[in-house]
Scaffold this motif. Structure first.
Motif, PDB file in Angstrom:
ATOM      1  N   VAL A  16      26.149 131.230  44.603  1.00 58.59           N
ATOM      2  CA  VAL A  16      25.855 129.801  44.487  1.00 58.59           C
ATOM      3  C   VAL A  16      26.599 129.103  45.618  1.00 58.59           C
ATOM      4  O   VAL A  16      27.831 129.144  45.674  1.00 58.59           O
ATOM      5  CB  VAL A  16      26.295 129.244  43.122  1.00 58.59           C
ATOM      6  N   LEU A  78      20.850 128.661  45.425  1.00 55.98           N
ATOM      7  CA  LEU A  78      20.995 129.867  44.613  1.00 55.98           C
ATOM      8  C   LEU A  78      20.392 131.040  45.378  1.00 55.98           C
ATOM      9  O   LEU A  78      19.220 131.018  45.741  1.00 55.98           O
ATOM     10  CB  LEU A  78      20.275 129.704  43.269  1.00 55.98           C
ATOM     11  N   ILE A  95      24.026 123.588  37.309  1.00 55.83           N
ATOM     12  CA  ILE A  95      23.614 124.964  37.069  1.00 55.83           C
ATOM     13  C   ILE A  95      24.535 125.586  36.022  1.00 55.83           C
ATOM     14  O   ILE A  95      25.752 125.399  36.058  1.00 55.83           O
ATOM     15  CB  ILE A  95      23.674 125.809  38.363  1.00 55.83           C
ATOM     16  N   LEU A  97      25.283 129.399  34.013  1.00 53.37           N
ATOM     17  CA  LEU A  97      25.044 130.839  34.068  1.00 53.37           C
ATOM     18  C   LEU A  97      25.673 131.521  32.856  1.00 53.37           C
ATOM     19  O   LEU A  97      26.817 131.218  32.500  1.00 53.37           O
ATOM     20  CB  LEU A  97      25.651 131.440  35.342  1.00 53.37           C
ATOM     21  N   ILE A 104      21.819 138.033  34.277  1.00 54.58           N
ATOM     22  CA  ILE A 104      22.269 136.641  34.321  1.00 54.58           C
ATOM     23  C   ILE A 104      21.096 135.721  33.980  1.00 54.58           C
ATOM     24  O   ILE A 104      20.040 135.785  34.611  1.00 54.58           O
ATOM     25  CB  ILE A 104      22.812 136.265  35.706  1.00 54.58           C
ATOM     26  N   THR A 105      21.301 134.886  32.975  1.00 57.77           N
ATOM     27  CA  THR A 105      20.350 133.802  32.711  1.00 57.77           C
ATOM     28  C   THR A 105      20.820 132.594  33.498  1.00 57.77           C
ATOM     29  O   THR A 105      21.983 132.189  33.412  1.00 57.77           O
ATOM     30  CB  THR A 105      20.286 133.465  31.212  1.00 57.77           C
ATOM     31  N   ILE A 106      19.915 132.021  34.290  1.00 55.66           N
ATOM     32  CA  ILE A 106      20.244 130.903  35.177  1.00 55.66           C
ATOM     33  C   ILE A 106      19.500 129.672  34.691  1.00 55.66           C
ATOM     34  O   ILE A 106      18.267 129.676  34.609  1.00 55.66           O
ATOM     35  CB  ILE A 106      19.847 131.229  36.630  1.00 55.66           C
ATOM     36  N   ASN A 108      18.914 125.500  35.090  1.00 59.07           N
ATOM     37  CA  ASN A 108      19.087 124.264  35.854  1.00 59.07           C
ATOM     38  C   ASN A 108      19.086 123.092  34.874  1.00 59.07           C
ATOM     39  O   ASN A 108      18.085 122.818  34.222  1.00 59.07           O
ATOM     40  CB  ASN A 108      17.936 124.146  36.849  1.00 59.07           C
TER      41      ASN A 108
END
Length: 374
Positions: A16, A78, A95, A97, A104-106, A108
């Motif tokens: 990031v 990202l 963001i 995480l 990884i679940t990202i 926004n």
């Protein structure tokens, strides 16, 4: 809005990095400074937690990492490092995480107008009239609010895939889209029961929109088929595909027990005319949905006719997509022809109406307070 991004990929490591403004870094509840120009954090999966590195300095393992903007108008880059074919993306606002299913679940965390600006650019592209962008914003806002809890179990509201709404980046190339979103702020479409409508759209209807039950087996009162001449001369209005005759016969024989041996019906298997949209191939009595044929052979739409040429079945088609609701290329032509976004919306959703959510909230408050008195 909580929007899951990079949902088409399994991400095990992501960088990031700075884009615009500045961001505070949190590992769970611990603050680790800010991301400023030329700075970044490196996050990777380790068991059920995330390892956080600020630059190259290891800060430990955490359940959740949050990158929070310090001022409005900030954006972040990202860059997934799991797969070199995945391109980096830029997003506005915050963001979050966390680990889910060893990846990884990202998420926004984004202002709805910023989200819609990214959606409209992802769905509609650049170079269009502002009235088209307004109607796309209207539809995308209606969809987002109607299905805001669609992915709650996964930790976010909506995903970035087409089955929710394409959201591949923040708005980057078309400032006119942000203006269109802001000019329609709060506007949504309702049905006769004051419920948010299903604001379906597709690339090109081929000259006639489709009945919803042809696609999903469910009728929608405010959506019925009608002729649309605005899209018939656009780039995706017509197409063709050829299938080997033996492959065509095998599919219908095995999948639907079609009577290939009957000379009359065998001839009809290759000769199919669809001047107006239908639900079934050859005849309804055979129970062969056109949508199944589209899926099997990767066709652009179900609006097609067929004929035999040598040893190939020629599929001559119209349009691109399921055909229900708004035809994007038709709406683009309407906007260029001088129609405003309300006229375009009413053309494609004749049984719906447009309201401003702020007005609806006002009337709800008025109703709760009792009879209005001067």
């Amino acid at each position: 809005m909580r929007i899951g991004v990079f949902c088409d990929y399994t991400i095990n490591r992501i960088v990031v990095a700075y884009n615009v403004g500045s961001y505070s870094i949190y590992g769970d509840t611990t603050h680790f400074g800010s991301i400023l120009p030329n700075e970044f954090i490196d996050v990777s999966v380790e068991g059920k937690k995330l390892r956080l590195k600020v630059g190259v300095v290891d800060k430990g393992l955490f359940s959740k990492i949050t990158v929070q903007q310090n001022n409005i108008g900030s954006s972040i880059t990202l860059d997934p490092r799991t797969n070199k074919t995945i391109k980096s993306r830029k997003y506005e606002d915050d963001i979050e995480l966390f680990v889910s299913e060893n990846a990884i679940t990202i998420v926004n965390l984004v202002d709805i107008d910023n989200y819609l600006s990214g959606v409209v650019e992802s769905e509609g592209g650049g170079g269009q009239h502002i009235e088209y962008y307004k109607v796309q914003a209207l539809m995308s806002r209606t969809y987002a609010l109607k299905y805001v809890n669609k992915h709650n179990k996964e930790g976010f509201s909506l995903c970035d895939r087409v089955h929710c709404q394409a959201y591949h980046s923040m708005l980057r190339f078309t400032p006119l889209i942000r203006e269109a979103v802001q000019l329609t702020t709060g506007s949504v479409m309702l049905d006769e029961k004051d419920q948010l409508i299903d604001s379906y759209f597709h690339a090109n209807c081929g000259g006639q929109t489709s009945e919803p039950d042809y696609v999903w087996n469910n009728a929608i009162p405010y959506l019925t088929t009608f002729v649309d001449t605005f899209c018939i001369y656009t780039k995706q209005a017509k197409w063709e595909k050829r299938i080997p005759k033996t492959e065509w016969e095998e599919y219908f024989s095995k999948q639907f027990n079609y009577p290939i041996q009957d000379s009359v019906w065998r001839e009809k298997l290759y000769q199919f005319k669809q001047d107006e949209r239908k639900a079934f191939y050859v005849a309804p009595s055979f129970g062969i949905p056109l949508r199944d044929i589209r899926q099997k052979f990767g066709l652009k739409s179900t609006f097609f006719s067929t004929y035999l040429e040598n040893n190939e079945v020629v599929i001559s088609g119209k349009g691109y997509g399921h055909g229900v609701g708004l035809c994007q290329e038709g709406a683009m032509k309407m906007a260029r022809s001088g129609y405003d976004f309300r006229q375009i919306a009413k053309f494609y959703f004749p049984g719906a109406r447009i309201i401003d959510l702020s007005e609806k909230q006002f009337f709800k408050q008025l109703a709760r307070s009792g009879p209005f008195k001067l």
